[in-house]
Motif scaffolding. Structure first.
Motif, PDB file in Angstrom:
ATOM      1  N   THR A  72      -6.504   8.644  61.172  1.00 55.43           N
ATOM      2  CA  THR A  72      -5.763   7.668  61.962  1.00 55.43           C
ATOM      3  C   THR A  72      -5.936   7.996  63.446  1.00 55.43           C
ATOM      4  N   ALA A  73      -5.485   7.089  64.303  1.00 58.25           N
ATOM      5  CA  ALA A  73      -5.580   7.327  65.741  1.00 58.25           C
ATOM      6  C   ALA A  73      -4.796   8.571  66.134  1.00 58.25           C
ATOM      7  N   ALA A  74      -3.632   8.760  65.508  1.00 58.70           N
ATOM      8  CA  ALA A  74      -2.809   9.936  65.812  1.00 58.70           C
ATOM      9  C   ALA A  74      -3.502  11.224  65.390  1.00 58.70           C
ATOM     10  N   GLU A  75      -4.166  11.200  64.238  1.00 56.68           N
ATOM     11  CA  GLU A  75      -4.894  12.378  63.760  1.00 56.68           C
ATOM     12  C   GLU A  75      -6.077  12.693  64.660  1.00 56.68           C
ATOM     13  N   LEU A  76      -6.760  11.653  65.112  1.00 59.87           N
ATOM     14  CA  LEU A  76      -7.901  11.861  65.996  1.00 59.87           C
ATOM     15  C   LEU A  76      -7.481  12.575  67.279  1.00 59.87           C
ATOM     16  N   ALA A  77      -6.297  12.272  67.761  1.00 62.24           N
ATOM     17  CA  ALA A  77      -5.844  12.804  69.040  1.00 62.24           C
ATOM     18  C   ALA A  77      -5.659  14.313  69.025  1.00 62.24           C
TER      19      ALA A  77
END
Length: 225
Positions: A131-136
């Motif tokens: 997810t975008a949060a995991e990528l961050a």
């Protein structure tokens, strides 16, 4: 002779990108000491770990350069990463750095793509689409080290073993060509960075991977300035 048009030049680069990422060479890791730079190429299969560790322990190596390293085992990735982290050296990529190579690369004190006209790419394996949060946060500092545990072989026993001394079942979920691919391509205006999610079904044709928006490798910590 008429010079090539800009559009033709861009198409040539695209063709070059396709060629570079289409033909991996499955050879064991090779080490080449070039002054203070230790160049590592080939598969990180564990055969050169002792030599690699000894080289870093000598104190003469400042930068480990991964050049066209097309993967390897999760265990070898951990061993290379531990040696890099303990020595505090920098890491660099020239060409391709896939799977096992990618996690070893992230262990560097600083980690960046090399300069030159080659197309650089790093494929970081993932168990599922992040997810975008995991990528961050996924590849920042210790998080990269923790993520490697997702791919370390796990030992399990059969539910009803026939004999107490039966060997354990070893499972390695390291999947080739499945992960997040970060690329840097040279252009007349500097390097262009792109990020893709590859589910593994595309094989070596990475043009079929899903492009991810707002996934700059510097912002995500995959590359450092």
């Amino acid at each position: 002779m008429k010079p090539p048009s800009f559009s033709g030049w861009v198409l040539s680069l695209a063709s070059c990108f396709a060629c570079v990422f289409a033909a991996p060479i499955a050879s064991a890791a090779e080490l080449d000491l070039q002054g203070s730079r230790l160049v590592v190429s080939g598969m990180l299969d564990g055969t050169a770990i002792k030599e690699f560790t000894d080289q870093l322990g000598s104190g003469t190596v400042h930068t480990v350069v991964f050049e066209d390293s097309f993967g390897g085992t999760a265990e070898a990735a951990g061993a290379y990463a531990d040696a890099i982290r303990a020595s505090g050296v920098q890491t660099e990529i020239r060409g391709q750095c896939m799977a096992a190579c990618a996690y070893a690369f992230l262990a560097g004190k600083t980690h960046r793509f090399g300069y030159g006209l080659q197309v650089n790419g790093i494929l970081l394996p993932v168990a599922s689409r992040p997810t975008a949060a995991e990528l961050a946060i996924r590849w920042r500092g210790e998080e990269a080290h923790k993520t490697l545990a997702d791919f370390t072989p796990t030992t399990t026993s059969a539910a009803k073993p026939v004999e107490a001394s039966a060997p354990p079942v070893v499972k390695d979920n390291w999947q080739p060509d499945h992960g997040v691919l970060f690329t840097a391509s040279p252009t007349l205006f500097g390097r262009i960075y792109n990020t893709y999610y590859c589910d593994g079904t595309q094989g070596r044709d990475f043009s079929k991977c899903e492009r991810l928006a707002d996934a700059d490798p510097y912002k995500l910590g995959v590359l450092t300035p």
